[in-house]
Design an enzyme around this catalytic site. Structure first.
Site, PDB file in Angstrom:
ATOM      1  N   CYS A   1       0.798  -1.237   0.000  1.00 35.84           N
ATOM      2  CA  CYS A   1       0.000   0.000   0.000  1.00 35.84           C
ATOM      3  C   CYS A   1       0.826   1.280   0.000  1.00 35.84           C
ATOM      4  O   CYS A   1       0.714   2.074  -0.922  1.00 35.84           O
ATOM      5  CB  CYS A   1      -0.971  -0.017   1.175  1.00 35.84           C
ATOM      6  SG  CYS A   1      -2.267  -1.240   0.907  1.00 35.84           S
TER       7      CYS A   1
HETATM    8  P1  NAD Z   1      -4.092  -8.818  -4.026  1.00 37.74           P
HETATM    9  O1  NAD Z   1      -3.059  -8.660  -5.077  1.00 37.74           O
HETATM   10  O2  NAD Z   1      -3.782  -9.551  -2.752  1.00 37.74           O
HETATM   11  O3  NAD Z   1      -5.376  -9.532  -4.657  1.00 37.74           O
HETATM   12  C1  NAD Z   1      -5.952  -9.136  -5.847  1.00 37.74           C
HETATM   13  C2  NAD Z   1      -6.794 -10.323  -6.349  1.00 37.74           C
HETATM   14  O4  NAD Z   1      -7.540  -9.853  -7.487  1.00 37.74           O
HETATM   15  C3  NAD Z   1      -5.964 -11.509  -6.825  1.00 37.74           C
HETATM   16  O5  NAD Z   1      -6.417 -12.699  -6.184  1.00 37.74           O
HETATM   17  C4  NAD Z   1      -6.228 -11.548  -8.351  1.00 37.74           C
HETATM   18  O6  NAD Z   1      -6.238 -12.866  -8.873  1.00 37.74           O
HETATM   19  C5  NAD Z   1      -7.604 -10.910  -8.428  1.00 37.74           C
HETATM   20  N1  NAD Z   1      -7.943 -10.333  -9.727  1.00 37.74           N
HETATM   21  C6  NAD Z   1      -7.176  -9.571 -10.540  1.00 37.74           C
HETATM   22  N2  NAD Z   1      -7.886  -9.191 -11.641  1.00 37.74           N
HETATM   23  C7  NAD Z   1      -9.121  -9.726 -11.488  1.00 37.74           C
HETATM   24  C8  NAD Z   1     -10.310  -9.668 -12.277  1.00 37.74           C
HETATM   25  N3  NAD Z   1     -10.371  -8.976 -13.417  1.00 37.74           N
HETATM   26  N4  NAD Z   1     -11.404 -10.351 -11.821  1.00 37.74           N
HETATM   27  C9  NAD Z   1     -11.362 -11.047 -10.666  1.00 37.74           C
HETATM   28  N5  NAD Z   1     -10.267 -11.118  -9.872  1.00 37.74           N
HETATM   29  C10 NAD Z   1      -9.165 -10.465 -10.286  1.00 37.74           C
HETATM   30  O7  NAD Z   1      -4.590  -7.341  -3.694  1.00 37.74           O
HETATM   31  P2  NAD Z   1      -4.986  -6.745  -2.242  1.00 37.74           P
HETATM   32  O8  NAD Z   1      -3.778  -6.531  -1.426  1.00 37.74           O
HETATM   33  O9  NAD Z   1      -6.134  -7.527  -1.718  1.00 37.74           O
HETATM   34  O10 NAD Z   1      -5.485  -5.290  -2.704  1.00 37.74           O
HETATM   35  C11 NAD Z   1      -6.695  -5.099  -3.424  1.00 37.74           C
HETATM   36  C12 NAD Z   1      -6.971  -3.621  -3.482  1.00 37.74           C
HETATM   37  O11 NAD Z   1      -7.211  -3.116  -2.156  1.00 37.74           O
HETATM   38  C13 NAD Z   1      -5.817  -2.770  -4.040  1.00 37.74           C
HETATM   39  O12 NAD Z   1      -6.339  -1.683  -4.767  1.00 37.74           O
HETATM   40  C14 NAD Z   1      -5.112  -2.260  -2.795  1.00 37.74           C
HETATM   41  O13 NAD Z   1      -4.434  -1.052  -3.019  1.00 37.74           O
HETATM   42  C15 NAD Z   1      -6.297  -2.051  -1.871  1.00 37.74           C
HETATM   43  N6  NAD Z   1      -5.965  -2.132  -0.425  1.00 37.74           N
HETATM   44  C16 NAD Z   1      -5.112  -3.080   0.011  1.00 37.74           C
HETATM   45  C17 NAD Z   1      -4.841  -3.175   1.377  1.00 37.74           C
HETATM   46  C18 NAD Z   1      -3.883  -4.214   1.890  1.00 37.74           C
HETATM   47  O14 NAD Z   1      -3.490  -4.103   3.075  1.00 37.74           O
HETATM   48  N7  NAD Z   1      -3.483  -5.199   1.113  1.00 37.74           N
HETATM   49  C19 NAD Z   1      -5.452  -2.300   2.276  1.00 37.74           C
HETATM   50  C20 NAD Z   1      -6.357  -1.353   1.784  1.00 37.74           C
HETATM   51  C21 NAD Z   1      -6.596  -1.285   0.423  1.00 37.74           C
END
Ligand code: NAD
Length: 427
Positions: free
Chosen positions: A263
């Site tokens: 992040c």
């Molecule tokens: P991640 O990379 O762990 O997971 C993303 C998932 O999305 C993966 O499993 C991938 O296979 C899937 N994916 C990608 N394209 C897709 C599609 N077209 N259809 C369906 N699935 C699809 O990501 P994350 O860490 O969970 O983060 C997700 C979002 O949340 C990001 O924008 C991030 O900035 C935000 N965020 C993350 C956190 C954190 O602590 N990780 C906290 C707040 C916000």
């Protein structure tokens, strides 16, 4: 309610499992077949305390996972929680969120009753209109866009989600606000959680601003810490006193080897790039990143001050970007290990949960099964992640050939028999 969550990573899986726990029927959608199989088998694709119990309880009942993007057609509310990774120039690669929006729009093309598509992923405000256009062009008039950025922290994701400091709704109608409020109705102590109800772009800017403030605060603590070290002073004593000022607070003033994870680095570079695209160079945000990028080198120069590390066996304690998670994305361990290898050191690394993800990234490194095994015959050690277990290593340091320990997280107690060096506090 019937809810769909598209994207089953750290955020999506937490959101899906917690919403199922709050009583909603949840369909989790992911393009990765193995992620879907793992969830349907009642397990979790990532290490996140408490999440496995929730998934195990609700999988096959109120929580189902699928790779079919048209499964969102039944949902009252569709959350988009796919990744928004950095492009090579630091801006956000919006292709995954645009793809997910397109798939949701197509699945909802023929619905007559009102549906809400909620962008949970972190997306720069200027990109929101692109997602709005996709929905407007492909989905029926009954489909409305909202944003609802997520503030959970990896390592405490379930607790953070169920007991948030705030809920931020980016909505364009009273109906959308009420719908989101119903989704979160049963949060722990829900009635005490403030709801910030703004437009979709402002809601996303709250998320970027939140992360910019926190990351810059840590970088400022690190800069002050570096100066303290030069003066032979203890940054922890100084910043503990500064934190007593209630305009500052003591949170996020721990100086050390810097921030990582998916992040802060990604969101800061996205904000800098998005501002740059509008013609604004953001010097303070750039400086926060620069200070952060320098901390690993400072750690290594402190180690080198005790002797050349070429051909030495150096233990790296901690690989996850912070304790409580197996996420190694942008972990400070990566530049630390690369820096050690560039100096010709033989790296032996250990982490209680993040070894496998790091092995995928850096297969050439030797990984130990325990901190004690990593320290065995080592000529030096660096602490990169503040896992509690490193505070209790005691006798394990006796196994080192040259017991020089450089602590980047202030977790090791000074003790007889080791040469102890703190990153932002005196030896
Ligand atoms: P991640 O990379 O762990 O997971 C993303 C998932 O999305 C993966 O499993 C991938 O296979 C899937 N994916 C990608 N394209 C897709 C599609 N077209 N259809 C369906 N699935 C699809 O990501 P994350 O860490 O969970 O983060 C997700 C979002 O949340 C990001 O924008 C991030 O900035 C935000 N965020 C993350 C956190 C954190 O602590 N990780 C906290 C707040 C916000």
């Amino acid at each position: 309610m019937t809810v769909a969550v598209v994207g089953s990573g750290y955020v999506g899986t937490t959101l899906a499992a917690c919403l199922a726990d709050l009583g909603h029927r949840v369909t989790a959608v992911d393009i990765d077949e193995s992620v879907v199989e793992t969830i349907n088998a009642g397990s979790v694709p990532a290490h996140e305390p408490g999440l496995d119990e929730l998934v195990e309880t609700h999988a096959g009942d109120r929580l189902r996972a699928t790779t079919r993007s048209d499964a969102v057609a039944d949902a009252d509310v569709v959350f988009l929680a796919v990744g928004t990774p950095s492009a090579p120039d630091g801006s956000v690669d919006v292709a995954p969120i645009a793809d997910a929006t397109r798939a949701a729009a197509d699945a909802l093309a023929d619905v007559d009753d009102r549906r809400l598509v909620v962008v949970k992923s972190t997306v720069p405000p200027p990109e929101i209109d692109r997602l709005r256009s996709i929905l407007d062009d492909r989905a029926g008039d009954a489909v409305e866009l909202a944003t609802n950025p997520e503030f959970l922290r990896e390592g405490t994701a379930v607790d953070d989600f169920l007991s948030p400091d705030k809920l931020v709704f980016g909505t364009e109608s009273a109906w959308a606000t009420e719908t989101l409020a119903s989704v979160y109705d049963r949060l722990r102590d829900g009635e005490r959680v403030p709801i910030v109800d703004v437009d979709p772009e402002t809601a996303m800017m709250v998320k970027y601003a939140n992360n910019a403030v926190l990351a810059a605060k840590v970088s400022l603590a690190n800069e002050i810490g570096n100066v303290c070290k030069e003066f032979g002073l203890d940054a922890y004593a100084v910043l503990a006193a500064v934190g007593l000022d209630d305009r500052v607070s003591e949170r996020f003033l721990r100086s050390g080897v810097g921030w990582g994870g998916s992040c802060f680095p990604k969101d800061l570079s996205a904000l800098i790039a998005a501002a740059d695209a509008e013609g604004y160079d953001a010097p303070l945000l750039r400086a926060a990143v620069e200070v952060n990028d320098r901390q690993p080198e400072r750690l290594l120069s402190l180690l080198e001050a005790h002797g050349d590390v070429a051909d030495d066996r150096i233990a790296v304690l901690g690989l996850a970007f912070k304790p409580g998670t197996d996420d190694v994305r942008n972990s400070r361990a990566i530049p630390v290990i690369r820096g050690l290898r560039a100096r010709g050191a033989d790296v032996v690394a250990y982490d209680p949960v993040a070894t496998e993800p790091m092995r995928e990234l850096l297969p050439e490194v030797t990984y130990a099964d325990s901190a004690a095994a990593a320290l065995d015959r080592a000529d030096g050690a660096v602490v990169v992640t503040g896992w509690d277990e490193f505070a209790a290593l005691d006798d394990a340091f006796d196994r080192m050939d040259r017991p020089v320990v450089v602590d980047g997280r202030r977790v090791i107690e000074r003790r007889d028999g080791i040469v102890y060096e703190g990153l932002t506090w005196p030896a």
